[in-house]
Scaffold this motif. Structure first.
Motif, short mmCIF file in Angstrom:
data_model
loop_
_atom_site.label_atom_id
_atom_site.label_comp_id
_atom_site.label_asym_id
_atom_site.label_seq_id
_atom_site.Cartn_x
_atom_site.Cartn_y
_atom_site.Cartn_z
N SER A 29 56.30 37.08 48.69
CA SER A 29 55.50 38.27 48.51
C SER A 29 54.19 38.23 49.27
O SER A 29 53.56 39.26 49.44
CB SER A 29 55.20 38.48 47.02
N SER A 30 53.76 37.07 49.73
CA SER A 30 52.49 37.01 50.45
C SER A 30 52.66 37.20 51.94
O SER A 30 51.69 37.19 52.68
CB SER A 30 51.83 35.65 50.19
N GLN A 31 53.89 37.37 52.41
CA GLN A 31 54.13 37.60 53.83
C GLN A 31 54.86 38.93 54.02
O GLN A 31 55.77 39.24 53.28
CB GLN A 31 54.98 36.46 54.42
N PHE A 32 54.41 39.70 55.01
CA PHE A 32 54.96 41.03 55.21
C PHE A 32 55.49 41.16 56.63
O PHE A 32 54.97 40.57 57.56
CB PHE A 32 53.89 42.10 54.99
N ASN A 54 39.45 57.43 49.05
CA ASN A 54 39.68 56.27 48.19
C ASN A 54 40.97 55.56 48.60
O ASN A 54 41.99 56.21 48.85
CB ASN A 54 39.78 56.72 46.73
N TYR A 55 40.91 54.24 48.66
CA TYR A 55 42.04 53.43 49.10
C TYR A 55 42.34 52.35 48.06
O TYR A 55 41.43 51.82 47.43
CB TYR A 55 41.74 52.74 50.44
N THR A 56 43.62 52.02 47.92
CA THR A 56 44.05 50.93 47.06
C THR A 56 44.99 50.03 47.84
O THR A 56 45.90 50.52 48.51
CB THR A 56 44.76 51.45 45.80
N ILE A 57 44.76 48.72 47.76
CA ILE A 57 45.56 47.73 48.46
C ILE A 57 46.04 46.71 47.45
O ILE A 57 45.29 46.31 46.55
CB ILE A 57 44.74 47.00 49.55
N ASP A 58 47.28 46.29 47.55
CA ASP A 58 47.78 45.19 46.72
C ASP A 58 47.44 43.87 47.39
O ASP A 58 47.66 43.69 48.59
CB ASP A 58 49.29 45.30 46.53
N GLN A 59 46.91 42.94 46.60
CA GLN A 59 46.57 41.61 47.10
C GLN A 59 47.19 40.56 46.20
O GLN A 59 47.26 40.74 44.97
CB GLN A 59 45.05 41.42 47.14
N GLN A 60 47.64 39.47 46.81
CA GLN A 60 48.24 38.38 46.05
C GLN A 60 47.18 37.38 45.60
O GLN A 60 46.32 36.96 46.39
CB GLN A 60 49.29 37.66 46.90
N ILE A 61 47.23 37.01 44.30
CA ILE A 61 46.45 35.88 43.80
C ILE A 61 47.42 34.93 43.12
O ILE A 61 48.64 35.19 43.08
CB ILE A 61 45.34 36.34 42.82
N SER A 62 46.94 33.84 42.57
CA SER A 62 47.83 32.82 42.03
C SER A 62 48.71 33.33 40.90
O SER A 62 49.84 32.89 40.73
CB SER A 62 47.01 31.63 41.53
N SER A 63 48.22 34.31 40.15
CA SER A 63 48.98 34.81 39.00
C SER A 63 49.88 36.00 39.35
O SER A 63 50.59 36.50 38.49
CB SER A 63 48.02 35.21 37.88
N ARG A 68 43.40 46.17 44.68
CA ARG A 68 42.04 46.16 45.19
C ARG A 68 41.73 47.56 45.72
O ARG A 68 42.56 48.19 46.37
CB ARG A 68 41.87 45.13 46.31
N SER A 69 40.54 48.01 45.47
CA SER A 69 40.20 49.38 45.84
C SER A 69 38.88 49.42 46.61
O SER A 69 38.01 48.56 46.45
CB SER A 69 40.10 50.27 44.60
N SER A 131 35.91 34.54 40.59
CA SER A 131 37.18 35.20 40.33
C SER A 131 38.28 34.49 41.11
O SER A 131 37.99 33.70 42.01
CB SER A 131 37.10 36.68 40.74
N PRO A 132 39.56 34.79 40.79
CA PRO A 132 40.65 34.16 41.54
C PRO A 132 40.99 34.86 42.85
O PRO A 132 41.89 34.42 43.58
CB PRO A 132 41.83 34.26 40.56
N ALA A 133 40.30 35.95 43.17
CA ALA A 133 40.63 36.73 44.36
C ALA A 133 39.96 36.14 45.59
O ALA A 133 38.84 35.63 45.54
CB ALA A 133 40.19 38.18 44.18
N ASP A 134 40.66 36.22 46.73
CA ASP A 134 40.11 35.82 48.02
C ASP A 134 39.42 37.04 48.62
O ASP A 134 40.07 37.90 49.22
CB ASP A 134 41.22 35.31 48.94
#
Length: 340
Positions: A29-32, A54-63, A68-69, A131-134
């Motif tokens: 899921s972390s590679q597209f 307004n924009y929303t992006i899906d981001q991968q974290i450990s869980s 993300r917006s 936070s756990p987000a990069d």
């Protein structure tokens, strides 16, 4: 609001959300895969009135995956072919909309720049394990999206941040080469960030409150980590940028406030590193009669005007963490866009 169908044909029905979903590769899921979108604008079609997108992006974290917006604010009337970009990073517990204030909006509508207002995960920026987000990756994802609009000058990208957001732009200034200038407000560099060598010079406009007890100008170990002093933080930038003049000091007036100025100049690319200590204020820089953000933008403009002609071209992530290449995609004025 204009919408594009599968045949790249515009039609006029309203769409509150625009979905772009790249195919997963190998189940990871972390590679597209790269999904190239070439969207043609029908200039004669209807345009919605709102310049805030307004924009929303899906981001991968450990869980798993998180949303993300961020928002992009365009001038109400667009007459130019090129605009600088200013990112505004809120403080801990805040949100991007905190910056939708009159003085900033007026500069945008005067076509000084296009503004980007990101939102931290759980209202925080991950500067020192908050936070756990990069959030460096999130910044690159935003750059990938907005750089598809050729009206945005990606060689003039700046960052303004308050408190935890100031820590974030210090981190971005040290760990990436995308920003041309930063204005950290009521926070100096964490000690570990001070030890990082920046990849390229940039202009620095640091502002601290003399009586700040949340992140004191004296630095030291506090709840958010180990900080350099305000003076040591700007000296750190100046050392990396080989500033040959300074520190020069002066006392200024910003409206009714007295301000102590420290300037390092004749740095690489003719850039300045500056510190402003505002007397009799704490963790909120409340000026009386003048706009701090207008002062900051005037500094960025002056710095850009003094750059050498051979200033390095922008190095924008073509793919970044998003895994999507967007081509010929001006910001669509469609209200909101979801990128997955």
């Amino acid at each position: 609001q204009n919408v594009v169908d599968s045949n790249n044909t515009w039609y006029g029905e309203r769409a509150d959300n625009f979905y772009i979903t790249p195919e997963l590769e190998g189940g990871v899921s972390s590679q597209f895969r790269l999904l190239e979108l070439s969207i043609r604008l029908d200039e004669s079609g209807p345009q919605p009135p709102s310049p805030l997108q307004n924009y929303t992006i899906d981001q991968q974290i450990s869980s798993g995956s998180i949303e993300r917006s961020f928002s992009v604010r365009l001038p109400t009337t667009i007459t130019k072919t090129s605009y600088p970009v200013v990112f505004f990073f809120h403080g801990s517990g805040g949100q991007g909309s905190n910056f939708l204030r009159g003085d900033i909006l007026q500069m945008i509508d005067d076509e000084e720049f296009v503004a980007v207002f990101p939102n931290g995960y759980n209202n925080k920026w991950n500067v020192n394990n908050e936070s756990p987000a990069d959030d460096v990756a999130f910044f690159e994802m935003m750059l990938t999206v907005i750089s598809a609009d050729t009206r945005l000058d990606m060689n003039q990208v700046y960052g303004v941040g308050t408190s935890n957001g100031a820590g974030m732009i210090n981190k971005l200034g040290k760990e990436t080469s995308y920003l041309r200038g930063i204005a950290p407000i009521v926070s100096q560099q964490l000690t570990y960030i001070g030890a990082i060598t920046p990849p390229r010079p940039l202009s620095v406009f640091q502002v601290n409150g003399q009586d700040d007890t949340t992140i004191p100008p004296s630095g030291g170990s506090i709840w958010a980590g180990e900080f350099l002093s305000a003076e040591a933080s700007v000296a750190n930038w100046a050392t990396y940028f080989n500033c040959s003049t300074g520190p020069a000091t002066a006392t200024l007036a910003w409206g009714a406030r007295t301000v102590q100025e420290t300037i390092y100049s004749n740095c690489q690319e003719n850039r300045d590193v500056r510190l402003y200590i505002v007397e009799e204020v704490g963790h909120q820089i409340n000026l009386q009669g003048v706009s701090l953000y207008q002062i900051i933008w005037a500094f960025f403009k002056d710095q850009h005007a003094s750059l050498p002609a051979d200033d390095e071209a922008a190095n924008v992530p073509a793919i970044g963490s998003l895994g999507i290449v967007l081509t010929a995609l001006p910001l669509l004025r469609i209200g909101s866009m979801r990128l997955k």
